[in-house]
Design a protein around this motif. Structure first.
Motif, PDB file in Angstrom:
ATOM      1  N   LYS A  16       0.842  -1.206   0.000  1.00 15.24           N
ATOM      2  CA  LYS A  16       0.000   0.000   0.000  1.00 15.24           C
ATOM      3  C   LYS A  16       0.875   1.254   0.000  1.00 15.24           C
ATOM      4  O   LYS A  16       0.593   2.216  -0.732  1.00 15.24           O
ATOM      5  CB  LYS A  16      -0.914   0.000   1.232  1.00 15.24           C
ATOM      6  CG  LYS A  16      -2.014  -1.045   1.192  1.00 15.24           C
ATOM      7  CD  LYS A  16      -2.871  -0.948   2.451  1.00 15.24           C
ATOM      8  CE  LYS A  16      -3.985  -1.990   2.440  1.00 15.24           C
ATOM      9  NZ  LYS A  16      -4.815  -1.916   3.673  1.00 15.24           N
ATOM     10  N   GLN A  26      -5.162   4.583  -4.061  1.00 21.03           N
ATOM     11  CA  GLN A  26      -5.568   3.566  -3.086  1.00 21.03           C
ATOM     12  C   GLN A  26      -5.158   2.199  -3.606  1.00 21.03           C
ATOM     13  O   GLN A  26      -5.114   1.961  -4.821  1.00 21.03           O
ATOM     14  CB  GLN A  26      -7.084   3.618  -2.864  1.00 21.03           C
ATOM     15  CG  GLN A  26      -7.600   2.747  -1.719  1.00 21.03           C
ATOM     16  CD  GLN A  26      -9.106   2.887  -1.527  1.00 21.03           C
ATOM     17  OE1 GLN A  26      -9.768   3.646  -2.238  1.00 21.03           O
ATOM     18  NE2 GLN A  26      -9.653   2.161  -0.582  1.00 21.03           N
ATOM     19  N   LEU A 155     -12.030  -0.876  -2.606  1.00 16.57           N
ATOM     20  CA  LEU A 155     -11.796   0.406  -3.257  1.00 16.57           C
ATOM     21  C   LEU A 155     -13.086   1.193  -3.475  1.00 16.57           C
ATOM     22  O   LEU A 155     -13.042   2.370  -3.850  1.00 16.57           O
ATOM     23  CB  LEU A 155     -11.099   0.203  -4.608  1.00 16.57           C
ATOM     24  CG  LEU A 155      -9.557   0.210  -4.592  1.00 16.57           C
ATOM     25  CD1 LEU A 155      -9.014  -0.853  -3.648  1.00 16.57           C
ATOM     26  CD2 LEU A 155      -9.008   0.005  -6.001  1.00 16.57           C
ATOM     27  N   ASN A 166     -16.399   5.467  -4.788  1.00 17.10           N
ATOM     28  CA  ASN A 166     -15.707   5.487  -3.512  1.00 17.10           C
ATOM     29  C   ASN A 166     -16.336   6.555  -2.633  1.00 17.10           C
ATOM     30  O   ASN A 166     -16.537   7.687  -3.071  1.00 17.10           O
ATOM     31  CB  ASN A 166     -14.216   5.768  -3.726  1.00 17.10           C
ATOM     32  CG  ASN A 166     -13.414   5.709  -2.451  1.00 17.10           C
ATOM     33  OD1 ASN A 166     -13.480   6.618  -1.622  1.00 17.10           O
ATOM     34  ND2 ASN A 166     -12.639   4.654  -2.287  1.00 17.10           N
TER      35      ASN A 166
END
Length: 386
Positions: A16, A26, A155, A166
């Motif tokens: 990440k 993301q 996500l 999102n």
């Protein structure tokens, strides 16, 4: 590369972090089980909602079976990358009927190569920490249900318009995937928060969202202006308006996009002034100019004929002007048969508008044009006799 046991939870956190450093907005992780989507995919294909996108039917259920696409796949790393630039001009361009509207995602540099390169960089970085690791990056380049996978990866959720939403970033973002063969921990799936909202269904100009979460591509303006290579059905031409490449209406109306993030990726900023260009300007391009102006852009892939076809329809839908008639007639002399059909349609539309203007005008149309020219001159601060 390490030979000691891998802490996959720690590795996931590192992935990440590396993803964010590479410019992704993301990163999430999912397993590859999409069996719950197979019936809906089969029904969608049987309804011929894929239109002339034969590749959709060709690969069939492989789209829901990542392990058949890349042997050994056990996890999918999904990423999203925001693409909304500062000072987006959506509404202003849609309202200017003599201007060309191009879907926001296509105004900058082609995102496919940019994202795929960075996904490969991410995969190479992971390889440094794994003794055995195989991966394949994809960005709209594989028969895979990327939105359901991204949904499982946390996500966002698949909205009623079939795009991913999102909660804190709206839907103005691209998706990409790394198919991998290591047992990363999976992310928590995001809850669907569309609720009772049907704004996207109601706003669609061609009513392409035939049911919540179901889009008939054959009616979708994005399909008609990008994927379709033949003549656009006449019933849809007036509904296309000035949209010459894609359509953003279902995203523009979505209330979650008030939370959309601004992208700082320079490659996604508009190029060639395509966010504020007149229809007659882009219609005047010859093929060499089209190829030059769209170099590095996703627009190029539709080809010059589809480009001219789309603009012809938009000019037909634009307010009447003698300049429109002249431009259409000029292109008619060299147009391919498919494009010529749309030019003839546009000329008919423009002629109908001319007749209507004459019938509802208190003075001859010639004088009306002179008045319009005068107004334009004053607005530009030019002498009245210029």
């Amino acid at each position: 590369m390490t030979t000691s046991p891998i802490d996959y939870q720690a590795l996931a956190e590192n992935i990440k972090r590396w993803g964010l450093a590479l410019g992704f907005s993301q990163v999430g992780f999912s397993d590859i089980d999409l069996s719950s989507h197979e019936d809906a995919l089969t029904q969608w294909l049987e309804n011929n909602y894929h239109g002339e996108m034969d590749y959709m039917h060709k690969h069939g259920l492989m789209r829901a079976r990542a392990q058949e696409l890349v042997e050994g796949t056990t996890r999918v790393i999904s990423v999203r990358m925001d693409y909304l630039p500062p000072e987006a001009k959506f509404a202003r361009t849609l309202k200017k009927k003599d201007h060309a509207y191009i879907s926001r995602y296509a105004l900058g540099r082609d995102y496919h190569k940019l994202m795929r390169k960075r996904l490969k960089q991410l995969g190479d970085k992971i390889s440094e920490y794994c003794e055995s690791f195989n991966f394949r990056p994809f960005v709209d380049s594989a028969p895979i249900l990327e939105r359901p996978l991204a949904e499982k990866a946390g996500l966002g959720w698949v909205g009623k318009h079939s795009l991913l939403i999102n909660k804190s970033a709206g839907s103005w973002f691209f998706l990409g995937e790394l198919l991998v063969d290591i047992p990363l921990p999976t992310s928590e799936k995001t809850a669907n928060e569309c609720g009772s909202c049907v704004s996207c269904i109601k706003i669609c100009p061609t009513q392409a969202i035939v049911a919540p979460y179901v889009v008939d591509a054959r009616r979708c303006i994005s399909y008609l202006t990008i994927e379709l290579r033949d003549a656009i059905p006449e019933e849809f031409r007036p509904l296309i308006g000035n949209r010459i490449y894609g359509c953003d209406d279902c995203q523009l109306i979505c209330p979650w996009n008030k939370f959309a993030n601004i992208s700082h990726e320079g490659d996604f900023s508009p190029r060639q002034n395509l966010d504020n260009v007149e229809l007659l300007t882009v219609f005047s391009w010859d093929e060499a100019t089209f190829l030059s102006k769209t170099a590095g852009s996703p627009i190029r892939r539709i080809g010059f004929n589809s480009w001219q076809r789309n603009i012809s329809v938009a000019i037909g839908n634009a307010p009447y002007s003698a300049e429109n008639i002249d431009a259409l007639n000029d292109k008619l002399t060299t147009a391919e048969p498919m494009v010529a059909e749309h030019i003839h349609w546009a000329l008919h539309q423009q002629d109908n508008k001319r007749i209507a203007a004459e019938q509802h005008s208190d003075f001859p149309i010639k004088n009306q044009r002179l008045t319009e020219r005068l107004i334009r001159s004053v607005e530009k601060g030019l002498p009245r006799d210029a």
